[in-house]
Design a protein around this motif. Structure first.
Motif, PDB file in Angstrom:
ATOM      1  N   ALA A   1       1.045  -1.181   0.282  1.00 15.44           N
ATOM      2  CA  ALA A   1      -0.040  -0.069   0.109  1.00 15.44           C
ATOM      3  C   ALA A   1       1.018   1.392   0.053  1.00 15.44           C
ATOM      4  CB  ALA A   1      -1.104   0.055   1.263  1.00 15.44           C
ATOM      5  N   HIS A   2       2.140   1.257   0.566  1.00 15.74           N
ATOM      6  CA  HIS A   2       2.783   2.368   0.862  1.00 15.74           C
ATOM      7  C   HIS A   2       3.259   2.712  -0.716  1.00 15.74           C
ATOM      8  CE1 HIS A   2       3.740   3.902   4.917  1.00 15.74           C
ATOM      9  NE2 HIS A   2       3.367   2.600   5.277  1.00 15.74           N
ATOM     10  N   LEU A   3       3.621   1.469  -1.504  1.00 10.87           N
ATOM     11  CA  LEU A   3       4.207   1.544  -2.686  1.00 10.87           C
ATOM     12  C   LEU A   3       3.225   2.200  -3.705  1.00 10.87           C
ATOM     13  CD1 LEU A   3       6.715  -1.445  -2.818  1.00 10.87           C
ATOM     14  CD2 LEU A   3       7.352   1.099  -2.438  1.00 10.87           C
ATOM     15  N   VAL A   4       2.075   1.544  -3.698  1.00  9.20           N
ATOM     16  CA  VAL A   4       1.032   1.988  -4.500  1.00  9.20           C
ATOM     17  C   VAL A   4       0.476   3.437  -4.151  1.00  9.20           C
ATOM     18  CG1 VAL A   4      -1.412   1.610  -5.169  1.00  9.20           C
ATOM     19  CG2 VAL A   4       0.126  -0.095  -5.061  1.00  9.20           C
ATOM     20  N   ALA A   5       0.529   4.131  -2.863  1.00 10.10           N
ATOM     21  CA  ALA A   5       0.442   5.287  -2.596  1.00 10.10           C
ATOM     22  C   ALA A   5       1.447   6.274  -3.307  1.00 10.10           C
ATOM     23  CB  ALA A   5       0.214   5.458  -1.213  1.00 10.10           C
ATOM     24  N   LEU A   6       2.531   5.887  -3.171  1.00  9.60           N
ATOM     25  CA  LEU A   6       3.871   6.603  -3.842  1.00  9.60           C
ATOM     26  C   LEU A   6       3.368   6.737  -5.308  1.00  9.60           C
ATOM     27  CD1 LEU A   6       6.533   7.909  -4.055  1.00  9.60           C
ATOM     28  CD2 LEU A   6       7.624   5.685  -4.000  1.00  9.60           C
ATOM     29  N   LEU A   7       3.051   5.516  -5.960  1.00 12.21           N
ATOM     30  CA  LEU A   7       2.868   5.626  -7.346  1.00 12.21           C
ATOM     31  C   LEU A   7       1.602   6.439  -7.628  1.00 12.21           C
ATOM     32  CD1 LEU A   7       3.754   4.300 -10.172  1.00 12.21           C
ATOM     33  CD2 LEU A   7       2.283   2.547  -9.752  1.00 12.21           C
ATOM     34  N   ALA A   8       0.780   6.455  -6.728  1.00  5.39           N
ATOM     35  CA  ALA A   8      -0.477   7.327  -7.130  1.00  5.39           C
ATOM     36  C   ALA A   8       0.083   8.826  -6.942  1.00  5.39           C
ATOM     37  CB  ALA A   8      -1.450   7.229  -6.214  1.00  5.39           C
ATOM     38  N   ALA A   9       0.838   8.956  -6.091  1.00  5.10           N
ATOM     39  CA  ALA A   9       1.334  10.545  -5.995  1.00  5.10           C
ATOM     40  C   ALA A   9       2.224  10.989  -7.211  1.00  5.10           C
ATOM     41  CB  ALA A   9       2.129  10.712  -4.812  1.00  5.10           C
ATOM     42  N   LEU A  10       2.757  10.157  -7.773  1.00  3.48           N
ATOM     43  CA  LEU A  10       3.391  10.316  -9.143  1.00  3.48           C
ATOM     44  C   LEU A  10       2.734   9.990 -10.477  1.00  3.48           C
ATOM     45  CD1 LEU A  10       6.760   8.426  -7.845  1.00  3.48           C
ATOM     46  CD2 LEU A  10       6.210  10.871  -7.858  1.00  3.48           C
ATOM     47  N   THR A  11       1.508   9.864 -10.078  1.00  7.90           N
ATOM     48  CA  THR A  11       0.741   9.389 -11.492  1.00  7.90           C
ATOM     49  C   THR A  11      -0.382  10.475 -11.682  1.00  7.90           C
ATOM     50  OG1 THR A  11       1.288   7.177 -11.129  1.00  7.90           O
ATOM     51  CG2 THR A  11      -0.799   7.792 -12.618  1.00  7.90           C
ATOM     52  N   ASP A  12      -0.424  10.960 -12.780  1.00  6.32           N
ATOM     53  CA  ASP A  12      -1.637  12.141 -12.979  1.00  6.32           C
ATOM     54  C   ASP A  12      -2.895  11.320 -13.139  1.00  6.32           C
ATOM     55  OD1 ASP A  12       0.065  14.154 -13.582  1.00  6.32           O
ATOM     56  OD2 ASP A  12       0.361  13.744 -15.612  1.00  6.32           O
ATOM     57  N   ASP A  13      -3.813  11.888 -12.675  1.00  9.41           N
ATOM     58  CA  ASP A  13      -5.445  11.259 -12.693  1.00  9.41           C
ATOM     59  C   ASP A  13      -5.453  10.290 -11.911  1.00  9.41           C
ATOM     60  OD1 ASP A  13      -6.067  13.556 -14.438  1.00  9.41           O
ATOM     61  OD2 ASP A  13      -5.193  12.314 -16.283  1.00  9.41           O
ATOM     62  N   ALA A  14      -5.008  10.178 -10.767  1.00  9.26           N
ATOM     63  CA  ALA A  14      -5.126   9.032  -9.963  1.00  9.26           C
ATOM     64  C   ALA A  14      -6.551   9.232  -9.276  1.00  9.26           C
ATOM     65  CB  ALA A  14      -3.802   8.659  -8.852  1.00  9.26           C
ATOM     66  N   VAL A  15      -7.038   8.308  -8.859  1.00  6.95           N
ATOM     67  CA  VAL A  15      -8.522   8.225  -8.168  1.00  6.95           C
ATOM     68  C   VAL A  15      -8.732   7.049  -7.418  1.00  6.95           C
ATOM     69  CG1 VAL A  15      -9.628   9.696  -9.831  1.00  6.95           C
ATOM     70  CG2 VAL A  15      -9.936   7.527 -10.066  1.00  6.95           C
ATOM     71  N   ILE A  16      -9.471   7.365  -6.531  1.00  8.68           N
ATOM     72  CA  ILE A  16     -10.019   6.205  -5.258  1.00  8.68           C
ATOM     73  C   ILE A  16     -11.419   6.142  -5.323  1.00  8.68           C
ATOM     74  CG2 ILE A  16      -9.353   7.718  -3.372  1.00  8.68           C
ATOM     75  CD1 ILE A  16      -8.121   4.784  -2.157  1.00  8.68           C
ATOM     76  N   SER A  17     -11.922   5.022  -5.042  1.00  6.61           N
ATOM     77  CA  SER A  17     -13.505   5.044  -4.850  1.00  6.61           C
ATOM     78  C   SER A  17     -13.782   3.833  -3.743  1.00  6.61           C
ATOM     79  CB  SER A  17     -14.162   4.942  -6.224  1.00  6.61           C
ATOM     80  OG  SER A  17     -15.525   4.804  -5.902  1.00  6.61           O
ATOM     81  N   TYR A  18     -14.587   3.587  -3.502  1.00  5.37           N
ATOM     82  CA  TYR A  18     -15.133   2.454  -2.593  1.00  5.37           C
ATOM     83  C   TYR A  18     -15.304   1.159  -3.494  1.00  5.37           C
ATOM     84  CZ  TYR A  18     -15.550   5.210   1.452  1.00  5.37           C
ATOM     85  OH  TYR A  18     -14.998   6.101   2.400  1.00  5.37           O
ATOM     86  N   ALA A  19     -14.691   0.204  -2.888  1.00  2.08           N
ATOM     87  CA  ALA A  19     -15.021  -1.027  -3.814  1.00  2.08           C
ATOM     88  C   ALA A  19     -16.192  -1.566  -3.606  1.00  2.08           C
ATOM     89  CB  ALA A  19     -13.909  -1.898  -3.292  1.00  2.08           C
ATOM     90  N   ARG A  20     -17.032  -1.768  -4.952  1.00 10.03           N
ATOM     91  CA  ARG A  20     -18.302  -2.356  -4.660  1.00 10.03           C
ATOM     92  C   ARG A  20     -18.223  -4.105  -4.789  1.00 10.03           C
ATOM     93  NH1 ARG A  20     -21.280   0.758  -9.692  1.00 10.03           N
ATOM     94  NH2 ARG A  20     -19.066   0.383 -10.823  1.00 10.03           N
ATOM     95  N   ASP A  21     -17.083  -4.671  -5.052  1.00  6.37           N
ATOM     96  CA  ASP A  21     -16.931  -5.892  -5.449  1.00  6.37           C
ATOM     97  C   ASP A  21     -16.563  -6.571  -3.980  1.00  6.37           C
ATOM     98  OD1 ASP A  21     -14.389  -4.685  -5.260  1.00  6.37           O
ATOM     99  OD2 ASP A  21     -13.704  -6.444  -6.614  1.00  6.37           O
TER     100      ASP A  21
END
Length: 148
Positions: free
Chosen positions: A40-60
């Motif tokens: 999760a730390h690495l994905v958070a870092l990647l999200a910070a370095l990526t344009d247009d990253a979004v997060i939403s609740y998981a319906r699945d």
């Protein structure tokens, strides 16, 4: 038929085995949770370095609080489920409604996701190379990669 002493010894042995198994299960779960936290730390870092990253609740996921982070890497979607205990790492990511077009899974498999990441990593390595750190702007994004 076992006598009381035998039954008592069996019960005591079963209790000790149960305690050892419980400790082992707890240790394995803690190790797993630690690995997920690291991811999760690495994905958070990647999200910070990526344009247009979004997060939403998981319906699945039926358990409340689970989310999915959606990134676009090299023109392809990559997503990860985020545990409620790791949500604090994603406060910087734009939260969107589950109906938002940016929060729609494109059907990629886990294998496809990591193939996409490998391809994007290879492209960035070739495009930017080790000197990339000298080409970063105040936003932290590579000028070379942004002007591709």
């Amino acid at each position: 038929m076992p006598n009381r002493r035998t039954q008592s010894a069996v019960n005591a042995t079963a209790a000790r085995i149960g305690e050892r198994l419980t400790k082992k299960i707890n240790a394995v779960e803690a190790e797993r949770d630690g690995a997920y936290r690291e991811r999760a730390h690495l994905v958070a870092l990647l999200a910070a370095l990526t344009d247009d990253a979004v997060i939403s609740y998981a319906r699945d996921v039926e358990e409340p609080g689970w989310q999915i982070v959606y990134l676009t890497l090299g023109g392809h979607q990559a997503t990860w489920h985020i545990s409620p205990r790791d949500a604090d790492l994603f406060a910087h990511v734009e939260r969107v409604d589950v109906e938002d077009p940016r929060a729609q899974w494109d059907g990629h498999t886990t294998q496809q996701k990591y193939e996409r990441i490998a391809a994007w990593t290879a492209e960035l390595t070739e495009r930017c190379g080790p000197a990339c750190s000298e080409m970063h702007t105040e936003t932290g994004r590579c000028v070379i990669a942004r002007n591709r």
